[in-house]
Write a protein that holds these residues in place. Structure first.
Motif, short mmCIF file in Angstrom:
data_model
loop_
_atom_site.label_atom_id
_atom_site.label_comp_id
_atom_site.label_asym_id
_atom_site.label_seq_id
_atom_site.Cartn_x
_atom_site.Cartn_y
_atom_site.Cartn_z
N LYS A 101 20.21 36.33 150.17
CA LYS A 101 21.34 35.57 149.43
C LYS A 101 21.08 34.80 148.20
CE LYS A 101 25.57 32.70 150.23
NZ LYS A 101 25.98 31.80 151.27
N GLN A 102 19.85 34.34 148.28
CA GLN A 102 19.12 33.44 147.39
C GLN A 102 18.63 34.32 146.17
OE1 GLN A 102 15.72 31.09 148.41
NE2 GLN A 102 15.42 29.97 146.81
N VAL A 103 17.93 35.58 146.44
CA VAL A 103 17.68 36.40 145.52
C VAL A 103 18.83 37.08 144.71
CG1 VAL A 103 16.67 38.87 145.28
CG2 VAL A 103 15.56 37.07 146.70
N ARG A 104 20.00 37.30 145.54
CA ARG A 104 21.20 38.08 144.82
C ARG A 104 21.88 36.67 143.82
NH1 ARG A 104 22.03 39.94 149.89
NH2 ARG A 104 23.56 38.36 150.46
N GLU A 105 21.68 35.32 144.38
CA GLU A 105 22.24 34.47 143.34
C GLU A 105 21.53 34.20 142.24
OE1 GLU A 105 24.33 31.19 141.94
OE2 GLU A 105 24.90 32.64 143.74
N ASN A 106 20.01 34.59 142.24
CA ASN A 106 19.34 34.23 141.06
C ASN A 106 19.28 35.52 140.19
OD1 ASN A 106 17.77 31.95 142.16
ND2 ASN A 106 15.98 33.05 142.78
N MET A 108 22.06 37.15 139.74
CA MET A 108 23.48 36.78 139.05
C MET A 108 23.13 35.79 137.98
SD MET A 108 27.05 35.55 140.41
CE MET A 108 26.69 34.05 140.82
N GLN A 109 22.62 34.70 138.20
CA GLN A 109 22.10 33.81 137.15
C GLN A 109 21.51 34.31 136.11
OE1 GLN A 109 23.49 30.85 136.95
NE2 GLN A 109 24.59 31.24 139.18
N LEU A 110 20.62 35.23 136.29
CA LEU A 110 19.76 35.96 135.36
C LEU A 110 20.63 36.88 134.42
CD1 LEU A 110 17.16 36.73 134.10
CD2 LEU A 110 16.81 38.44 135.50
N LEU A 111 21.79 37.55 135.22
CA LEU A 111 22.58 38.30 134.23
C LEU A 111 23.49 37.55 133.53
CD1 LEU A 111 23.29 40.84 137.38
CD2 LEU A 111 22.12 41.46 135.17
N ILE A 112 23.98 36.31 134.02
CA ILE A 112 24.69 35.63 133.48
C ILE A 112 24.13 35.01 132.08
CG2 ILE A 112 25.94 33.21 133.25
CD1 ILE A 112 26.66 33.87 136.30
N ARG A 113 22.95 34.63 132.43
CA ARG A 113 21.99 34.30 130.93
C ARG A 113 21.94 35.48 129.94
NH1 ARG A 113 18.63 30.36 129.50
NH2 ARG A 113 16.88 30.91 128.46
N GLN A 114 21.72 36.72 130.39
CA GLN A 114 21.50 37.74 129.67
C GLN A 114 22.89 38.00 128.70
OE1 GLN A 114 20.38 40.92 132.13
NE2 GLN A 114 18.05 40.17 131.98
N ASN A 138 28.30 45.97 134.37
CA ASN A 138 28.20 46.51 135.64
C ASN A 138 27.37 45.77 136.49
OD1 ASN A 138 30.06 48.51 134.75
ND2 ASN A 138 28.31 50.00 134.18
N GLY A 139 26.26 45.22 136.38
CA GLY A 139 25.51 44.55 137.00
C GLY A 139 26.25 43.08 137.54
N LEU A 140 26.80 42.43 136.50
CA LEU A 140 27.65 41.21 136.89
C LEU A 140 28.82 41.53 137.88
CD1 LEU A 140 27.75 39.92 133.12
CD2 LEU A 140 26.81 38.70 135.27
N ARG A 141 29.50 42.68 137.46
CA ARG A 141 30.49 43.18 138.51
C ARG A 141 30.21 43.35 139.93
NH1 ARG A 141 32.23 46.87 134.32
NH2 ARG A 141 33.61 45.92 132.98
N LEU A 142 28.95 43.91 139.93
CA LEU A 142 28.29 44.01 141.21
C LEU A 142 28.15 42.62 142.08
CD1 LEU A 142 25.57 46.84 140.88
CD2 LEU A 142 27.69 46.94 142.19
N HIS A 143 28.02 41.77 141.29
CA HIS A 143 27.80 40.27 141.60
C HIS A 143 29.12 39.38 141.77
CE1 HIS A 143 23.51 40.59 142.63
NE2 HIS A 143 23.39 41.11 141.36
N LYS A 144 29.83 40.10 141.67
CA LYS A 144 31.59 39.66 141.75
C LYS A 144 31.64 38.73 140.35
CE LYS A 144 32.51 40.54 146.45
NZ LYS A 144 31.77 41.84 146.28
#
Length: 196
Positions: A101-106, A108-114, A138-144
């Protein structure tokens, strides 16, 4: 894999989430040791008493496990082959592919920054920039994490290089660009690119 399981039978996902189906029946009118009638009791059905529907539900669990085992690489199979439940298999596969869960959260934060800092790369074509932006969405959608179409369109238009400025300004001034899908916006830009 979850989508494939759902396409085969939505009951497969239910089996994974809730565990295997255990056929049960209610026994009523039990007489207690003191001669009084006791409360109803729910017990596991004897295999001979199972209905065809019960057997079908029991087999769904086995088929779901089989699909998961056959849908992974052999080196991953070694990680899950001794998992006692389908839920354990699913969680292990998910952690191996997506991380904890922590890796998925990280991620998502990386994708948001990108997304926030997205810009075209000098020397890259419109098609390459669009493909990179679409992959990011698409990566952001995968992370909702989903952005409004108008915001994604504006972000993409503003990410284009200076040579596109007059084109992007004219598109932004059009009344309906906010309602276009990103694919349609790309199509409009591609038309402009061919005319440049």
């Amino acid at each position: 894999m979850r989508l494939y399981l759902m396409s085969q039978d939505e009951g497969f996902v239910r089996c994974i989430d809730n565990g295997p189906h255990v056929p049960k029946e209610t026994i009523t009118g039990l007489v207690e040791a003191d001669g009084t009638i006791g409360t109803d009791k729910i017990v596991v059905k004897h295999p001979d008493d199972c209905t065809p529907e019960d057997l079908e539900e029991v087999n769904k669990y086995k088929r779901a496990m089989n699909i998961m085992f056959n849908g992974i690489y052999s080196d991953m199979f070694e990680c899950v082959m001794n998992s006692p439940t389908a839920k354990d298999v699913w969680d292990t596969i998910r952690n191996l592919y997506e991380g904890s869960k922590q890796v998925r959260e990280n991620k998502m934060q990386l994708l948001i920054r990108q997304y926030e800092y997205f810009q075209s790369i000098p020397g890259k074509s419109l098609s390459e920039t669009f493909s990179r932006f679409q992959k990011l969405l698409n990566g952001l959608r995968l992370h909702k994490r989903v952005y409004l179409v108008k915001d994604s369109n504006m972000k993409f238009l503003r990410s284009l290089p200076k040579e596109w400025k007059s084109t992007t300004v004219s598109i932004r001034n059009s009344y309906d660009y906010k309602d276009h899908t990103l694919d349609r916006l790309y199509g409009v830009l591609k038309t402009y690119e061919l005319e440049m």
